[in-house]
Scaffold this active site. Sequence first.
Site, PDB file in Angstrom:
ATOM      1  N   CYS A 256     -28.203  16.721  36.932  1.00 29.89           N
ATOM      2  CA  CYS A 256     -27.980  15.473  37.676  1.00 29.89           C
ATOM      3  C   CYS A 256     -27.916  15.758  39.162  1.00 29.89           C
ATOM      4  CB  CYS A 256     -26.669  14.843  37.261  1.00 29.89           C
ATOM      5  SG  CYS A 256     -26.634  14.471  35.518  1.00 29.89           S
TER       6      CYS A 256
HETATM    7  N1  LIG Z   1     -27.659  17.007  33.371  1.00 29.45           N
HETATM    8  C1  LIG Z   1     -26.531  16.535  33.711  1.00 29.45           C
HETATM    9  O1  LIG Z   1     -25.888  17.018  34.609  1.00 29.45           O
HETATM   10  C2  LIG Z   1     -26.130  15.394  32.821  1.00 29.45           C
HETATM   11  C3  LIG Z   1     -24.685  15.083  32.733  1.00 29.45           C
HETATM   12  C4  LIG Z   1     -24.260  14.823  31.316  1.00 29.45           C
HETATM   13  N2  LIG Z   1     -24.037  16.102  30.663  1.00 29.45           N
HETATM   14  C5  LIG Z   1     -25.285  13.993  30.549  1.00 29.45           C
HETATM   15  O2  LIG Z   1     -26.042  14.538  29.778  1.00 29.45           O
HETATM   16  O3  LIG Z   1     -25.322  12.791  30.698  1.00 29.45           O
END
Ligand SMILES: NC(=O)CC[C@H](N)C(=O)O
Length: 581
Positions: free
Chosen positions: A2
């Site tokens: 993210c």
């Molecule tokens: N890739 C990420 O940082 C995503 C945040 C969270 N683990 C999700 O899958 O929504």
Amino acid sequence: MCGIYFSIDKSDFLWPDAKLKYLLHSRGPDSQHSLAFSHPQKTSAENSVCLAIQSTVLSLRGDQVVSQPLQDEAAGLVLCWNGEAWKIGECPISGNDAQVIFHMLITALTQHVASSTDTRQVVITQLLASVAGPFSFVLFDQISGQVHFGRDRLGRRSLLQCQKLDSFSLCSLGTWESNDHWSEVATDGFYVINLTENTPQNGNRIRPIIQSWSSLNAQTHCSQNQNGSLSASEVIWQGHLNKELPTSDSSPLTPASYSVHEIESNLRHSLQLRILDIPSTHPNQQAEMLTSMSKIAILFSGGLDCSLIARVSHELLPCHETIDLLNVAFENPRIHNNISSPFETCPDRITGHQSVEELRRVCPNRTWRFVEIDVPYSETIENRQTIIELMKPHNTEMDLSIALALYFAARGIGKVQDAGTATRSAYRTPARVLLSGLGADELFGGYQRHATAFARSHFEGLLDELNLDISRIGKRNLGRDDRVISHWGREVRYPYLDETLFAWAMATPVWQKCGFWTSEWPHADGKSKANFLEPGKKLLRLLACKLGMQQVANEKKRAIQFGARTAKMDARKTKGTDMLS
Ligand SMILES: NC(=O)CC[C@H](N)C(=O)O
């Protein structure tokens, strides 16, 4: 992965510029949202600071995309969560981790609505400090007027900060064209900004206050006294490197040692968290299509650490799931001037072929897709500037040579050999989760300097070197690697940096991890059966043997930039530590 953007400014809402927005979107292509707040929300606008928040999401947990920032108006909380929480304390998290953590925070804080700012702060930091997994986060607690932020203790996810006279910003990536000065958020604790006391109007700069791990552990002691339970964060992180020296009674490392059995089970548990339950990104695909669509890809030089990850993953994943092995090779004009096929002679390509052959022999019922990622020099040049900007504030020749290899491996575009023929077809991996063997050298003494330290000053020297490596993992390069790899909308996971595996490795005596020996330690005589293996990372070598991978067990350590030939690409005489010009 993210993307997180969070700015606090005296008078304006500071939003990311178009380029930064694009970079954030590349890290989180599944959703993008923004929120804006004035704080404190008083009638006189002059007393307010402006908060501009933006999150992008690469959705990897749960059965639907959970957009961020997460907001709960009643609880007065806003969370940007980047990364993966595998466990809280000892409890594994299933479903979407961002949502689980957010709900836990809401529940914990609802009991403390009227509590002092300090109490709320302790509740928040204790909860986040007990998360096992790679992450960075920013949390805005409107009730206390505090902004919390930080990264996991090993620094596996990026977060940068930029302080100016009237503003303070946090972001997964930086902007480098203006005079902004972005630096990495340190991993020595979590940070908190009290907006009410710390507004820029008071003539002060916004100064985050650190809550160091040792102070958090002291708080954990208090909670332990109250409810009798010991938090996982303490169990994991109070531990120091076991510096015990072998005596004449200590048994040397052999294939039957308990530590071989224990590393196997630790690695298996670590991989279970990291490779099972990855959502399919293609819900409408037909079943037969899906089986050939890999969900994981391994950054695969063919060396010991990544081959072992491949071998153990095989035991966990259903047989019909294809595993992609990403192998990069670069054309390096300093070496290749007159060679017709620069890629096939690359050291990591040669080892990659050998190790995939061994995997195919040992695990014949699995499709191992060996992806040959050939990078002509012209492409290196074309992408050089982008990579330099992604990896900043890291900026040495060595940073670039490593980042180049990771950038092209994570892009995942290469060729695969068609079954039964000599032709190669173009291929782009659909996997959004990449696995890396990083951390094994630090934990199990795989670098040449470990052997040098041992030769110079025996176990004491080796232990000092290992201690140095372990203590600086969080400060080193993982933020850089995250920025470079996540650019392709994929996430890298590090099975050897699992908290439980890490804690186990720290607690295990050095002679159960490496095969170095001295004549003063008669049991470990060099002629014993297991001693044909190199001493560095001997534990992992023995595990490879146990799992049928004799040839992998003997692989020598080779740094990525030499294996892929990204080091010293031009005629200038440079050292790895030189700043990029
Ligand atoms: N890739 C990420 O940082 C995503 C945040 C969270 N683990 C999700 O899958 O929504």
